[in-house]
Design a protein around this motif. Structure first.
Motif, short mmCIF file in Angstrom:
data_model
loop_
_atom_site.label_atom_id
_atom_site.label_comp_id
_atom_site.label_asym_id
_atom_site.label_seq_id
_atom_site.Cartn_x
_atom_site.Cartn_y
_atom_site.Cartn_z
N SER A 28 -11.81 3.05 25.93
CA SER A 28 -11.83 4.39 26.51
C SER A 28 -12.76 4.47 27.71
CB SER A 28 -12.28 5.41 25.45
OG SER A 28 -11.37 5.45 24.38
N MET A 29 -13.73 3.58 27.76
CA MET A 29 -14.66 3.59 28.88
C MET A 29 -14.06 2.97 30.14
SD MET A 29 -18.13 2.52 26.81
CE MET A 29 -19.18 3.77 26.05
N GLY A 30 -13.20 1.95 29.96
CA GLY A 30 -12.71 1.23 31.12
C GLY A 30 -11.26 1.42 31.47
N LEU A 31 -10.50 2.15 30.60
CA LEU A 31 -9.07 2.35 30.83
C LEU A 31 -8.72 3.83 30.64
CD1 LEU A 31 -7.61 -0.68 28.82
CD2 LEU A 31 -7.91 -0.52 31.30
N PRO A 32 -7.56 4.27 31.12
CA PRO A 32 -7.12 5.65 30.87
C PRO A 32 -7.12 5.96 29.38
CG PRO A 32 -5.73 4.65 32.53
CD PRO A 32 -6.63 3.55 32.02
N SER A 33 -7.39 7.20 29.04
CA SER A 33 -7.72 7.60 27.67
C SER A 33 -6.68 7.18 26.64
CB SER A 33 -7.94 9.11 27.60
OG SER A 33 -6.83 9.81 28.15
N LEU A 114 -21.48 12.00 31.22
CA LEU A 114 -21.23 10.57 31.31
C LEU A 114 -19.87 10.15 30.75
CD1 LEU A 114 -24.78 9.25 30.29
CD2 LEU A 114 -23.72 9.09 32.56
N TRP A 115 -19.60 10.48 29.46
CA TRP A 115 -18.39 9.94 28.82
C TRP A 115 -17.90 10.91 27.75
CZ3 TRP A 115 -18.10 6.91 23.92
CH2 TRP A 115 -16.81 6.39 23.72
N TYR A 116 -16.60 11.23 27.81
CA TYR A 116 -16.03 12.23 26.91
C TYR A 116 -16.01 11.80 25.45
CZ TYR A 116 -11.85 9.28 27.15
OH TYR A 116 -10.98 8.22 27.07
N GLY A 117 -16.06 10.47 25.17
CA GLY A 117 -15.92 9.98 23.80
C GLY A 117 -17.18 10.06 22.97
N ASP A 118 -18.12 10.90 23.36
CA ASP A 118 -19.39 11.07 22.65
C ASP A 118 -19.17 11.39 21.17
OD1 ASP A 118 -22.35 11.98 22.42
OD2 ASP A 118 -21.17 13.71 21.75
N LEU A 359 -14.69 -0.30 38.72
CA LEU A 359 -13.76 -1.20 38.05
C LEU A 359 -12.82 -0.49 37.09
CD1 LEU A 359 -16.17 -4.18 37.18
CD2 LEU A 359 -14.56 -3.99 39.10
N PHE A 360 -12.85 0.83 37.02
CA PHE A 360 -12.04 1.56 36.04
C PHE A 360 -10.55 1.28 36.26
CE2 PHE A 360 -9.75 5.11 34.21
CZ PHE A 360 -10.42 5.32 33.02
#
Length: 417
Positions: A28-33, A114-118, A359-360
């Protein structure tokens, strides 16, 4: 077993969990959700990528989150017991809820900045409720955990039933336009189209902080308004499970080696093989969104056994006295789990987003796991030296200071003085 070794065992399991949860979060951090759910959506370029998806799905998907959540529940009991043992302190309730308020604040900053997956917001909400049962005995906690898992399974089935009946109505002979439109809208909500993925990649990879926020905002809203409420039964279940496992000595290495070996065999010899046909059915159905809630339910049933097999294998390693250097570094990483969890997000977002290396969306799943190995090395490298000089990780110190309303000494020399 000495008190020091019990805590080292607990911390080593927590260190393993904070490393392991990155195996899933990195996608989830490096690719589309939606690539987290469906590897064919983005980032799978060959058989190695699909094989890695299968291995991660069978052994780690949901299992590391379950173990991390169990450890949070165990920590809740540990901190409450320590607060209760201090007659001059604020007491368990005041101590706990001050911590949960600040954990919620940290979680909101993490999710929106920072990141939605918190997961911290979920833990703050779950911890606020689960404190009410922290004094319960292990048997009662295990019954509560089982009840919450049943509730979660029922919710999964309800989600599947809604999808299946809506699709069937749209595909039936003579289906109305209204039925077809209802299915199209439901499918669009489940599986973002290619244009949405390309937009996500463009904003994260090519933009700055503002563009990253624009990409993150819709997913953060989904996580906090939709996914958080429906995930609470699972959070409650595994927190209760962790409380029970702390009270009965599992997480502190107090069980016999035979008992731990039994859980290793149950998890790796029974539960994990049963996950293989589940993974195959998902792939055979081309990651059909109607099937996913049912396969998730199957995974939820098997998840505790595999999570406990991971923990048991590590506890057996600690008990054996082997690989002391690795165990000590895992324990240090576990004592700094909060700093390492949020620090991982800082590193990955800098690597993947446009205000960093951009790099996303450019790496395959296999290449993402090379990033994981690098971050693991960083966590294991810095945690032990830091704790040789300081009593807490930097964010653990900040959290403790805010919760106590005073500046807590950080350097070990200052504490000794």
């Amino acid at each position: 077993m000495s008190k020091r070794l019990r805590y080292e065992t607990f911390d080593a399991v927590r260190g393993f969990a904070v490393l392991g949860i990155l195996l899933m979060n990195i996608v989830s951090m490096g690719l589309p959700s939606y690539a987290y759910v469906d590897p064919s959506y983005w980032g799978a370029e060959g058989p190695v990528d699909y094989a890695l998806w299968g291995v991660m799905y069978v052994l780690f998907d949901g299992k590391m989150r379950a173990l991390f959540t169990m450890l949070f529940g165990a920590s809740l009991v540990l901190i409450a017991e320590r607060a209760a043992a201090r007659p001059d302190g604020r007491g368990p309730a005041a101590t706990h809820y001050a911590r949960m308020v600040w954990l919620f604040v940290f979680g909101m900053i993490h999710a929106w900045g920072l990141w939605y997956g918190d997961i911290l917001v979920q833990y703050a909400a779950g911890g606020a409720v689960m404190f009410l049962v922290w004094r319960w005995r292990p048997r009662a906690l295990l019954i509560l955990a089982a009840a919450m898992l049943i509730v979660q399974l029922a919710m999964n089935y309800g989600h599947h039933y809604g999808l299946a009946t809506t699709r069937a109505a749209a595909a039936a002979p003579g289906a109305t336009e209204q039925a077809k439109q209802a299915w199209a809208e439901m499918l669009a909500a489940e599986v973002p189209d290619r244009a949405a993925a390309e937009r996500e990649v463009r904003l994260y990879r090519d933009g700055g902080f503002a563009e990253a926020f624009e990409a993150r905002k819709p997913m953060t809203i989904v996580f906090q308004t939709l996914l958080l409420p429906i995930s609470l039964p699972e959070i409650f279940a595994f927190m209760a499970f962790g409380m029970a496992l702390f009270r009965n000595g599992f997480l502190t290495g107090s069980w016999s080696r035979r008992a731990y070996w039994s859980l290793v065999l149950l998890g790796y010899g029974v539960a994990a093989p049963l996950m293989i046909p589940v993974a195959r059915s998902i792939a055979a159905a081309d990651w059909d969104p109607v099937l996913i809630p049912i396969t998730d339910a199957g995974g939820l049933i098997l998840r505790p056994a595999i999570a406990l097999a991971h923990a048991s294998a590590l506890i057996l390693l600690v008990q054996s006295g082997a690989a002391r250097g690795l165990v000590e570094r895992l324990a240090a990483a576990g004592r700094m789990a909060f700093s390492n969890y949020l620090g991982t997000t800082l590193v990955t977002t800098t690597l993947f987003y446009g205000y960093g290396l951009g790099l996303f969306g450019t790496l395959s799943r296999a290449e993402l796991y090379l990033v994981v190995l690098g971050i693991w090395a960083l966590i294991l490298f810095w945690s032990k030296p830091w704790l040789s000089r300081f009593a807490y990780g930097p964010l653990e110190w900040l959290w403790r200071s805010l919760a106590q309303g005073r500046t807590v000494p950080l350097r070990k020399l200052a504490i000794a003085s």
